[in-house]
Design a protein around this motif. Structure first.
Motif, PDB file in Angstrom:
ATOM      1  N   GLU A   1      -5.296   1.766   2.701  1.00 48.12           N
ATOM      2  CA  GLU A   1      -5.112   0.506   3.565  1.00 48.12           C
ATOM      3  C   GLU A   1      -5.074   1.172   5.054  1.00 48.12           C
ATOM      4  N   GLU A   2      -4.608   2.185   5.424  1.00 55.01           N
ATOM      5  CA  GLU A   2      -4.734   2.445   6.670  1.00 55.01           C
ATOM      6  C   GLU A   2      -5.941   3.103   7.132  1.00 55.01           C
TER       7      GLU A   2
ATOM      8  N   ASP B   1       3.264  -7.090   4.634  1.00 52.12           N
ATOM      9  CA  ASP B   1       2.970  -5.875   5.214  1.00 52.12           C
ATOM     10  C   ASP B   1       2.723  -6.270   6.864  1.00 52.12           C
TER      11      ASP B   1
ATOM     12  N   HIS C   1       0.851  -1.187   0.197  1.00 54.92           N
ATOM     13  CA  HIS C   1      -0.160  -0.032   0.074  1.00 54.92           C
ATOM     14  C   HIS C   1       0.916   1.198   0.034  1.00 54.92           C
TER      15      HIS C   1
ATOM     16  N   ASP D   1       6.156   0.854   6.953  1.00 58.64           N
ATOM     17  CA  ASP D   1       4.840   0.638   6.617  1.00 58.64           C
ATOM     18  C   ASP D   1       4.273   1.495   5.426  1.00 58.64           C
ATOM     19  N   ASN D   2       4.387   1.242   4.233  1.00 60.78           N
ATOM     20  CA  ASN D   2       4.777  -0.066   3.557  1.00 60.78           C
ATOM     21  C   ASN D   2       5.919   0.023   2.628  1.00 60.78           C
TER      22      ASN D   2
END
Ligand SMILES: [Zn+2]
Length: 410
Positions: free
Chosen positions: A161-162, A188, A94, A127-128
Motif C-alpha cells: 500500500e505504501e 486508513d 494494509h 498506519d495501519n
C-alpha cells in the motif's frame, strides 16, 4: 444481539489486542522500493494468530515478486459466513509500513513497541496497525460469541500500500476479488474525534520541472545562461498562475481548495562562484474533483514556453505521478449509512462526511465505481517519528466495527 455482551467481550480482549499489535509491529514489513524485504514474515505471524483465534476461513492471494527474499508479496483474506443477505461487508487494511526515517528523531526503538500511559508507540502502530488489529478482534469477538450476522464478512490484509499498490489492492481488484455489492470500509485515515467519514480524495499530480541553461564562471555571466534565475521566475509564475486559474472552493475538504506546492529541489552540486547550468524542482499538486490533471499540466507547459522564450533556456515538464479521482462516494451510500449507525450506536457521536488531500487505496476502488468509506479514530501520526496510538481509540474502533458487523441483525 445484545451489544453490551459484544462490548464487554472486547473490553476483556483489550490486553490481547495490545499484545497482538506489539508483536506484529516487531516484524518490519517495509516494501522493497524503500529498502525493505516485504511483508511475508509479518503475514505468517498474522495468519498464525488468525488460526489461533478460530478464524480459519483464510485465503491467500500472494503475488510473485523477485525483489524480496521470499519471492512473493502476501495478501490475506479472512472470511466469516453470515446468514446470506447477498451482501458482504469488506474491510481492507494494509500490512506494510514505511521505514522509520531518521532514527535520531525516535525516543524509542521503532520496531519495538513501547506502551506508556495508554499509548502504544512504534512504526506502523497507527498506519495501519490499529485498524488491522481492531478489525481482526471485532471479527474474533463475534466468532467467540457465536454470532451469525446477516451479512457475510471479509477482511483483506494487503501488501504494497505504501508503494505501488500493484502487488496488493491493485491485484485484488484486477482479479475481481472485491466488487459488486460489497459494502467496503478502508480504515486508513481519520481524525481524533472519530467523526470524519471520508468519501473523496483529491487527485494527485507530481511534476518535475527541469530548466537547462549554460554553466560558466559567475564572474562572467555573459558567457553562460543562469538556469537558477530562469527557474525562480518560472517557479513563481507557475505558482501564481495555478492558484489564479484553479481557484474553485469545495467545503467538503478541510483545505477547501486545490493545492499547488513547490516542494523538492534537486540541483547539481556547484560552487558559489559557479553560474548554474541546470536547475530541477518539483510541484506537488492536489486537485479538487473536477479539475482535470491535463489542464494543470497544459497550464504549466504554457508558462514554461513563455519563460523558455524570454530567458533562452530549455524547460522540460515531466508528470512523475498522476492519480485521478474520478468518482467520489456519495453520502447516501449503504456503507455510510451502516457505518454512521455503528458510530452513533457505539460512541454516541454524530459523524460527518468529507474529503481529504491525502491518498488511500480507497481511490482505486472508487475509480472502479465502488462505494467506499474511509474512517478510523487516530491522531494523524502516519509516517512520523514516535508514531503513536491511544489504546482506547483502538478498543473503541473495534466496538464500532463489531457494531458494523452486527447492527443490521436487529
Ligand atoms: Zn496507511
Amino acid at each position: 444481539m445484545d451489544t453490551k455482551e459484544i462490548f464487554d467481550r472486547i473490553e476483556m480482549l483489550k490486553d490481547e489486542m495490545v499484545g497482538f499489535l506489539a508483536e506484529i509491529v516487531s516484524v518490519p514489513a517495509v516494501g522493497p522500493l524503500s529498502g525493505g524485504d516485504g511483508e511475508a514474515e509479518k503475514a505468517s505471524v498474522i495468519e498464525r494468530y488468525l488460526r489461533k483465534f478460530g478464524l480459519d476461513e483464510i485465503n491467500r492471494y500472494d503475488v510473485l515478486d523477485d525483489t524480496v527474499s521470499s519471492g512473493y508479496r502476501p495478501n490475506i483474506k479472512v472470511s466469516y459466513k453470515g446468514k446470506g443477505s447477498g451482501h458482504r461487508i469488506v474491510i481492507i487494511t494494509h500490512m506494510d509500513v514505511v521505514p522509520p526515517g531518521d532514527i535520531e528523531e525516535w525516543d524509542s526503538e521503532p520496531f519495538k513497541v513501547k506502551v506508556n500511559d495508554g499509548r502504544m508507540i512504534g512504526r506502523g502502530v497507527e498506519d495501519n496497525g490499529q485498524a488491522l488489529t481492531a478489525s481482526i478482534f471485532a471479527l474474533r469477538t463475534i466468532k467467540d460469541l457465536d454470532i451469525r450476522p446477516v451479512h457475510d464478512i471479509a477482511i483483506f490484509l494487503v501488501s504494497d500500500e505504501e508503494e505501488t499498490n500493484e502487488k496488493g489492492m491493485g491485484h485484488l481488484v484486477s482479479e475481481g476479488l472485491i466488487g459488486g455489492d460489497d459494502i467496503i470500509l478502508v480504515p486508513d485515515h481519520g481524525e481524533p474525534t472519530g467523526k470524519l467519514i471520508e468519501l473523496v480524495e483529491k487527485s494527485i499530480l507530481w511534476v518535475r520541472v527541469t530548466v537547462k541553461g549554460r554553466q560558466c564562471h559567475a564572474s562572467m555571466p555573459h558567457l553562460g545562461n543562469n538556469a537558477f534565475r530562469a527557474s525562480m521566475v518560472l517557479g513563481s509564475r507557475i505558482d501564481r498562475a495555478l492558484h489564479d486559474r484553479f481557484d474553485r472552493k469545495d467545503e467538503t475538504f478541510d483545505h477547501p481548495f486545490s493545492s499547488f506546492e513547490p516542494t523538492k529541489r534537486e540541483t547539481e552540486a556547484s560552487g558559489i562562484n559557479v553560474l548554474p547550468g541546470e536547475d530541477v524542482f518539483y510541484f506537488d499538486c492536489r486537485l479538487l474533483p473536477g479539475v482535470p490533471i491535463d489542464d494543470v499540466i497544459l497550464e504549466i507547459r504554457r508558462i514554461a514556453d513563455e519563460v523558455q522564450k524570454e530567458a533562452g533556456v530549455s524547460i522540460d515538464i515531466d508528470p512523475v505521478l498522476r492519480e485521478t479521482t474520478l468518482q467520489p462516494t456519495l453520502p447516501d451510500a449503504e456503507i455510510v449509512r451502516m457505518l454512521s449507525n455503528a458510530i452513533i450506536h457505539t460512541t454516541g457521536k454524530t459523524p460527518y462526511t468529507g474529503g481529504i488531500g491525502g491518498g488511500t487505496c480507497a481511490a482505486i476502488l472508487r475509480n472502479k465505481g465502488l462505494e467506499v468509506a474511509v474512517w478510523e479514530t487516530i491522531h494523524n501520526q502516519a509516517h512520523a517519528p514516535n508514531e503513536y496510538i491511544l489504546i482506547d481509540n483502538m478498543v473503541s474502533d473495534c466496538k464500532v466495527l463489531a457494531s458494523l458487523f452486527t447492527l443490521d441483525d436487529q
